[in-house]
Design a protein around this motif. Structure first.
Motif, PDB file in Angstrom:
ATOM      1  N   PRO A 299       0.841  -1.351   0.080  1.00 16.70           N
ATOM      2  CA  PRO A 299      -0.165   0.045   0.013  1.00 16.70           C
ATOM      3  C   PRO A 299       0.805   1.233   0.034  1.00 16.70           C
ATOM      4  CG  PRO A 299      -0.332  -1.329   2.135  1.00 16.70           C
ATOM      5  CD  PRO A 299       0.505  -2.085   1.140  1.00 16.70           C
ATOM      6  N   LYS A 300       0.178   2.357  -0.734  1.00 16.77           N
ATOM      7  CA  LYS A 300       1.069   3.543  -0.672  1.00 16.77           C
ATOM      8  C   LYS A 300       0.753   4.478   0.256  1.00 16.77           C
ATOM      9  CE  LYS A 300       3.225   2.611  -4.674  1.00 16.77           C
ATOM     10  NZ  LYS A 300       4.103   1.603  -4.650  1.00 16.77           N
ATOM     11  N   ARG A 301      -0.672   4.180   0.782  1.00 15.23           N
ATOM     12  CA  ARG A 301      -1.143   5.415   1.897  1.00 15.23           C
ATOM     13  C   ARG A 301      -1.503   4.590   3.021  1.00 15.23           C
ATOM     14  NH1 ARG A 301      -5.954   8.236  -0.916  1.00 15.23           N
ATOM     15  NH2 ARG A 301      -6.329   5.768  -1.005  1.00 15.23           N
ATOM     16  N   LEU A 302      -1.672   5.110   4.270  1.00 16.89           N
ATOM     17  CA  LEU A 302      -2.061   4.565   5.377  1.00 16.89           C
ATOM     18  C   LEU A 302      -3.420   3.983   5.123  1.00 16.89           C
ATOM     19  CD1 LEU A 302      -1.537   3.997   8.441  1.00 16.89           C
ATOM     20  CD2 LEU A 302      -2.165   6.498   8.881  1.00 16.89           C
ATOM     21  N   PHE A 303      -4.541   4.874   4.576  1.00 14.77           N
ATOM     22  CA  PHE A 303      -5.670   4.605   4.373  1.00 14.77           C
ATOM     23  C   PHE A 303      -5.957   3.139   3.669  1.00 14.77           C
ATOM     24  CE2 PHE A 303      -5.421   9.140   4.649  1.00 14.77           C
ATOM     25  CZ  PHE A 303      -6.123   9.280   5.919  1.00 14.77           C
ATOM     26  N   ASP A 304      -4.877   2.605   2.712  1.00 20.73           N
ATOM     27  CA  ASP A 304      -5.047   1.678   2.103  1.00 20.73           C
ATOM     28  C   ASP A 304      -4.605   0.286   2.814  1.00 20.73           C
ATOM     29  OD1 ASP A 304      -5.550   3.258  -0.264  1.00 20.73           O
ATOM     30  OD2 ASP A 304      -3.353   3.414  -0.740  1.00 20.73           O
ATOM     31  N   LEU A 305      -4.133   0.493   3.891  1.00 13.13           N
ATOM     32  CA  LEU A 305      -3.569  -0.688   4.689  1.00 13.13           C
ATOM     33  C   LEU A 305      -4.901  -1.569   4.959  1.00 13.13           C
ATOM     34  CD1 LEU A 305      -1.186   0.849   7.194  1.00 13.13           C
ATOM     35  CD2 LEU A 305      -0.732  -0.512   5.006  1.00 13.13           C
ATOM     36  N   LEU A 306      -5.875  -1.151   5.528  1.00 10.15           N
ATOM     37  CA  LEU A 306      -6.988  -2.012   5.738  1.00 10.15           C
ATOM     38  C   LEU A 306      -7.586  -2.792   4.652  1.00 10.15           C
ATOM     39  CD1 LEU A 306      -8.686  -3.124   7.982  1.00 10.15           C
ATOM     40  CD2 LEU A 306     -10.298  -1.041   8.094  1.00 10.15           C
ATOM     41  N   GLU A 307      -7.881  -2.000   3.523  1.00 12.78           N
ATOM     42  CA  GLU A 307      -8.594  -2.760   2.537  1.00 12.78           C
ATOM     43  C   GLU A 307      -7.578  -3.611   1.813  1.00 12.78           C
ATOM     44  OE1 GLU A 307     -10.223  -1.414  -1.916  1.00 12.78           O
ATOM     45  OE2 GLU A 307      -9.948   0.038  -0.211  1.00 12.78           O
ATOM     46  N   ASN A 308      -6.347  -3.572   1.756  1.00 12.30           N
ATOM     47  CA  ASN A 308      -5.205  -4.245   1.309  1.00 12.30           C
ATOM     48  C   ASN A 308      -5.177  -5.289   2.321  1.00 12.30           C
ATOM     49  OD1 ASN A 308      -2.482  -5.354   0.921  1.00 12.30           O
ATOM     50  ND2 ASN A 308      -2.667  -3.655  -0.720  1.00 12.30           N
ATOM     51  N   TYR A 309      -5.062  -5.220   3.640  1.00 10.72           N
ATOM     52  CA  TYR A 309      -5.071  -6.683   4.232  1.00 10.72           C
ATOM     53  C   TYR A 309      -6.362  -7.633   4.229  1.00 10.72           C
ATOM     54  CZ  TYR A 309      -3.859  -9.188   8.811  1.00 10.72           C
ATOM     55  OH  TYR A 309      -3.620 -10.077   9.488  1.00 10.72           O
ATOM     56  N   ALA A 310      -7.563  -6.709   4.221  1.00  6.64           N
ATOM     57  CA  ALA A 310      -8.840  -7.583   4.105  1.00  6.64           C
ATOM     58  C   ALA A 310      -8.505  -8.465   2.498  1.00  6.64           C
ATOM     59  CB  ALA A 310      -9.946  -6.620   3.926  1.00  6.64           C
ATOM     60  N   ALA A 311      -8.216  -7.777   1.556  1.00  7.44           N
ATOM     61  CA  ALA A 311      -8.287  -8.699   0.377  1.00  7.44           C
ATOM     62  C   ALA A 311      -7.201  -9.541   0.380  1.00  7.44           C
ATOM     63  CB  ALA A 311      -7.792  -7.560  -0.732  1.00  7.44           C
ATOM     64  N   GLN A 312      -6.157  -9.383   1.160  1.00  2.22           N
ATOM     65  CA  GLN A 312      -5.026 -10.748   1.034  1.00  2.22           C
ATOM     66  C   GLN A 312      -5.391 -11.476   2.137  1.00  2.22           C
ATOM     67  OE1 GLN A 312      -0.951  -8.980   1.584  1.00  2.22           O
ATOM     68  NE2 GLN A 312      -1.319  -7.657  -0.429  1.00  2.22           N
ATOM     69  N   TYR A 313      -6.048 -11.315   3.279  1.00  5.58           N
ATOM     70  CA  TYR A 313      -6.102 -12.171   4.518  1.00  5.58           C
ATOM     71  C   TYR A 313      -7.761 -12.021   4.810  1.00  5.58           C
ATOM     72  CZ  TYR A 313      -1.189 -11.685   4.316  1.00  5.58           C
ATOM     73  OH  TYR A 313       0.123 -11.538   4.137  1.00  5.58           O
ATOM     74  N   PRO A 314      -8.715 -12.238   4.308  1.00  7.36           N
ATOM     75  CA  PRO A 314     -10.161 -12.043   4.625  1.00  7.36           C
ATOM     76  C   PRO A 314     -10.398 -12.694   5.577  1.00  7.36           C
ATOM     77  CG  PRO A 314     -10.045 -13.277   2.606  1.00  7.36           C
ATOM     78  CD  PRO A 314      -8.636 -12.902   2.782  1.00  7.36           C
ATOM     79  N   ALA A 315     -10.029 -13.825   6.165  1.00  8.61           N
ATOM     80  CA  ALA A 315     -10.449 -14.595   7.279  1.00  8.61           C
ATOM     81  C   ALA A 315      -9.602 -14.686   8.554  1.00  8.61           C
ATOM     82  CB  ALA A 315     -10.762 -16.244   6.678  1.00  8.61           C
ATOM     83  N   LYS A 316      -8.299 -13.888   8.101  1.00 14.66           N
ATOM     84  CA  LYS A 316      -7.335 -14.060   9.243  1.00 14.66           C
ATOM     85  C   LYS A 316      -7.636 -13.082  10.279  1.00 14.66           C
ATOM     86  CE  LYS A 316      -2.218 -13.666   9.873  1.00 14.66           C
ATOM     87  NZ  LYS A 316      -1.080 -13.468   9.135  1.00 14.66           N
ATOM     88  N   PRO A 317      -7.707 -13.266  11.479  1.00 13.25           N
ATOM     89  CA  PRO A 317      -7.760 -12.004  12.466  1.00 13.25           C
ATOM     90  C   PRO A 317      -6.789 -10.972  12.365  1.00 13.25           C
ATOM     91  CG  PRO A 317      -8.019 -14.349  13.457  1.00 13.25           C
ATOM     92  CD  PRO A 317      -7.374 -14.454  12.224  1.00 13.25           C
ATOM     93  N   MET A 318      -7.081  -9.679  12.359  1.00 11.03           N
ATOM     94  CA  MET A 318      -6.178  -8.542  12.270  1.00 11.03           C
ATOM     95  C   MET A 318      -6.146  -8.126  13.711  1.00 11.03           C
ATOM     96  SD  MET A 318      -6.752  -5.494   9.927  1.00 11.03           S
ATOM     97  CE  MET A 318      -5.388  -3.864   9.824  1.00 11.03           C
ATOM     98  N   LEU A 319      -6.976  -7.773  14.491  1.00  6.99           N
ATOM     99  CA  LEU A 319      -6.860  -7.525  15.954  1.00  6.99           C
ATOM    100  C   LEU A 319      -7.729  -8.269  16.832  1.00  6.99           C
ATOM    101  CD1 LEU A 319      -8.073  -3.715  15.094  1.00  6.99           C
ATOM    102  CD2 LEU A 319      -5.709  -4.406  15.425  1.00  6.99           C
ATOM    103  N   HIS A 320      -7.016  -8.251  18.270  1.00  6.14           N
ATOM    104  CA  HIS A 320      -7.821  -9.059  19.168  1.00  6.14           C
ATOM    105  C   HIS A 320      -8.233  -8.355  20.366  1.00  6.14           C
ATOM    106  CE1 HIS A 320      -5.185 -11.898  16.623  1.00  6.14           C
ATOM    107  NE2 HIS A 320      -6.086 -12.622  17.010  1.00  6.14           N
ATOM    108  N   ASP A 321      -9.195  -8.716  20.731  1.00  4.16           N
ATOM    109  CA  ASP A 321      -9.782  -8.205  22.048  1.00  4.16           C
ATOM    110  C   ASP A 321      -9.912  -9.142  23.027  1.00  4.16           C
ATOM    111  OD1 ASP A 321     -10.341  -5.580  21.179  1.00  4.16           O
ATOM    112  OD2 ASP A 321     -11.564  -6.171  19.779  1.00  4.16           O
ATOM    113  N   LYS A 322      -9.872  -8.610  24.354  1.00 11.03           N
ATOM    114  CA  LYS A 322     -10.421  -9.856  25.294  1.00 11.03           C
ATOM    115  C   LYS A 322     -11.562  -9.454  25.903  1.00 11.03           C
ATOM    116  CE  LYS A 322      -7.590 -11.881  29.222  1.00 11.03           C
ATOM    117  NZ  LYS A 322      -6.484 -11.479  30.102  1.00 11.03           N
ATOM    118  N   VAL A 323     -12.553 -10.470  25.719  1.00  9.11           N
ATOM    119  CA  VAL A 323     -13.886 -10.191  25.755  1.00  9.11           C
ATOM    120  C   VAL A 323     -14.276 -11.265  26.778  1.00  9.11           C
ATOM    121  CG1 VAL A 323     -16.287 -10.390  24.940  1.00  9.11           C
ATOM    122  CG2 VAL A 323     -14.476  -9.687  23.667  1.00  9.11           C
ATOM    123  N   GLN A 324     -14.660 -11.006  28.155  1.00 10.77           N
ATOM    124  CA  GLN A 324     -14.919 -11.728  29.183  1.00 10.77           C
ATOM    125  C   GLN A 324     -13.958 -12.875  29.761  1.00 10.77           C
ATOM    126  OE1 GLN A 324     -18.752 -13.693  28.401  1.00 10.77           O
ATOM    127  NE2 GLN A 324     -19.974 -11.652  28.563  1.00 10.77           N
TER     128      GLN A 324
END
Length: 84
Positions: free
Chosen positions: A6-31
């Motif tokens: 990606p050339k711009r910061l704004f492109d990172l999320l879309e690029n990651y989604a296209a390359q790794y649509p099922a791979k978790p990108m961020l993790h949260d602790k829930v309960q």
């Protein structure tokens, strides 16, 4: 077509989604358990957040920072920070 570098910061999320649509990108602790969120899930959450801000009357109003709506966030480190 998306480039592999990606050339711009704004492109990172879309690029990651296209390359790794099922791979978790961020993790949260829930309960006490860590759960992952994929890039497409994060993109959907960002669109919902943007729509909510617009409904509240917060809009960009061009590129003039003095005319733009502003939001302050005070919170622990969370996925929602990335989304906003």
């Amino acid at each position: 077509m998306l480039s592999s570098q990606p050339k711009r910061l704004f492109d990172l999320l879309e690029n990651y989604a296209a390359q790794y649509p099922a791979k978790p990108m961020l993790h949260d602790k829930v309960q006490g358990k860590w759960t992952g969120r994929t890039a497409p899930e994060i993109m959907q959450m960002a669109k919902q957040m943007a729509a909510s801000f617009i409904r509240l009357g917060l809009e960009a109003n061009g590129f003039d920072p003095e005319k733009q709506g502003k939001v302050g966030i005070i919170s622990n480190n969370r996925t929602e920070w990335v989304i906003t």
